[in-house]
Design an enzyme around this catalytic site. Structure first.
Site, PDB file in Angstrom:
ATOM      1  N   MET A  30      18.069 104.842 -12.144  1.00 43.94           N
ATOM      2  CA  MET A  30      17.498 105.257 -13.431  1.00 43.94           C
ATOM      3  C   MET A  30      17.764 104.179 -14.484  1.00 43.94           C
ATOM      4  SD  MET A  30      17.714 109.360 -13.576  1.00 43.94           S
ATOM      5  CE  MET A  30      19.384 109.498 -14.167  1.00 43.94           C
ATOM      6  N   GLY A  31      18.079 102.961 -14.044  1.00 40.31           N
ATOM      7  CA  GLY A  31      18.316 101.879 -15.000  1.00 40.31           C
ATOM      8  C   GLY A  31      19.677 102.003 -15.663  1.00 40.31           C
ATOM      9  N   ALA A  32      19.834 101.314 -16.823  1.00 43.75           N
ATOM     10  CA  ALA A  32      21.155 101.182 -17.467  1.00 43.75           C
ATOM     11  C   ALA A  32      22.146 100.682 -16.418  1.00 43.75           C
ATOM     12  CB  ALA A  32      21.610 102.500 -18.102  1.00 43.75           C
ATOM     13  N   HIS A  34      24.745  98.851 -13.923  1.00 39.91           N
ATOM     14  CA  HIS A  34      26.128  98.358 -13.978  1.00 39.91           C
ATOM     15  C   HIS A  34      26.486  97.844 -12.592  1.00 39.91           C
ATOM     16  CE1 HIS A  34      27.010 102.123 -11.971  1.00 39.91           C
ATOM     17  NE2 HIS A  34      26.529 102.817 -12.999  1.00 39.91           N
ATOM     18  N   HIS A  37      25.480  99.910  -9.458  1.00 43.02           N
ATOM     19  CA  HIS A  37      24.092  99.718  -9.009  1.00 43.02           C
ATOM     20  C   HIS A  37      23.953  98.372  -8.281  1.00 43.02           C
ATOM     21  CE1 HIS A  37      23.323 102.294 -12.728  1.00 43.02           C
ATOM     22  NE2 HIS A  37      22.727 102.997 -11.795  1.00 43.02           N
ATOM     23  N   SER A 185      29.567 104.511 -14.257  1.00 39.16           N
ATOM     24  CA  SER A 185      28.449 105.416 -14.437  1.00 39.16           C
ATOM     25  C   SER A 185      27.691 104.984 -15.681  1.00 39.16           C
ATOM     26  CB  SER A 185      28.971 106.850 -14.630  1.00 39.16           C
ATOM     27  OG  SER A 185      27.951 107.665 -15.182  1.00 39.16           O
ATOM     28  N   ARG A 187      26.537 106.891 -17.681  1.00 43.22           N
ATOM     29  CA  ARG A 187      26.933 107.808 -18.751  1.00 43.22           C
ATOM     30  C   ARG A 187      28.276 107.440 -19.378  1.00 43.22           C
ATOM     31  NH1 ARG A 187      23.887 111.665 -15.364  1.00 43.22           N
ATOM     32  NH2 ARG A 187      22.207 112.507 -16.678  1.00 43.22           N
TER      33      ARG A 187
END
Ligand code: AMP
Length: 280
Positions: A30-32, A34, A37, A185, A187
């Site tokens: 979902m992108g963002a 780090h 990923h 994460s 988030r």
């Protein structure tokens, strides 16, 4: 690095790359992005001749009161990171490409889909299974890469791939952590400095459970109590669940055995975080 926005173009790219003799790897995100990923991307690059990364903030996996609108979007930095990794394709569809107007077909993994995060977030795994099925059908990868960080999601997707007979091999990569142990994460960027400190309790609880298992403890109630005791020192962090489950079924186990999933989810302020451990 090619940016592709349509399913038709993605499928054409994938088929041509396979005809040229390559294995195709897909990393759904979902992108963002780090380092967690990027560890999936590394694994895909090492094992596949061509690699596509999807960046799609999937609306159907968010509940009505969840963070869809404010979910972090860092497109330029994501593309720079993926380019540096040597990724071949970024698939970045608009929502209408994935969910055509009038779209009414969803993938529901019964039972599994309503356990752990699926219990706390009704409909979440229906959204996840649906979007991953659509991405697999669009990209036709030989291998698709997911993180153990979202261990219940892994169980749901394994079941879905087996049940639908999808011709793809799922590859599960270990949890990547910050230097102090917090599981990475997207988030985490929601956390204030103070919440960031408090969030370490998830890792501490998991470490304490791992140490107890290493010391020979097998009773899941005792192990859950060990985890809970860590949270007792941090009353401002709200436990969502502490669970010892069979990783294939997500059903509780009384005795922890090799392969048992020990998972925690907790709210740190407004942010829900996960961590887990697979018993050796
Ligand atoms: P997301 O963008 O949050 O949907 O995550 C995309 C993929 O990256 C999922 O398969 C996640 O499990 C994986 N992932 C997220 N965080 C980590 C992490 N800290 N370590 C390993 N994989 C991760």
């Amino acid at each position: 690095m090619r940016i592709i926005q349509t399913i038709a173009e993605l499928r054409q790219w994938s088929r041509e790359a396979r005809r040229a003799g390559n294995l195709i790897g897909l990393v759904p995100t979902m992108g963002a992005l780090h380092a967690g990923h990027l560890s999936l991307v590394h694994a895909a690059k090492a094992q596949c001749g061509r690699v596509a990364v999807s960046i799609f903030v999937n609306p159907t996996q968010f509940g009505p009161t969840e963070d869809l609108a404010k979910y972090p979007r860092t497109w330029d930095a994501d593309c720079a990171a993926l380019e540096a990794e040597g990724v071949d394709v970024v698939f970045a569809p608009v929502p209408e490409e994935i969910y055509r107007p009038g779209s009414s077909t969803f993938v529901e993994v019964e039972g599994l889909g309503s356990r752990l995060d699926g219990q706390s977030r009704p409909g979440h795994f229906r959204g996840v299974a649906t979007v991953v099925a659509k991405l697999l059908i669009a990209a036709e990868p030989d291998r698709a890469y997911f993180g153990q960080k979202d261990a219940a999601q892994v169980a749901v997707l394994r079941r879905m791939v087996a049940d639908l007979g999808l011709p793809v091999e799922l590859k599960i990569c270990p949890i990547v952590r910050e230097p102090d142990g917090l599981a990475m994460s997207s988030r985490n960027r929601y956390l204030s400095a103070e919440e960031r400190q408090r969030a370490l309790v998830l890792r501490q609880a998991i470490d304490a459970v791992a140490a107890s298992i290493a010391g020979g403890e097998r009773d899941s109630e005792v192990l859950k109590a060990v985890a809970r005791a860590n949270f007792a020192d941090q009353p401002s962090v709200q436990i969502d669940y502490i669970a010892a489950v069979d990783w294939a079924t997500l059903l509780p186990v009384a005795i922890v055995a090799p392969g048992t999933l020990f998972a925690v989810a907790a709210w740190v302020g407004e942010t829900r975080l996960l961590d887990n451990f697979i018993a050796p």
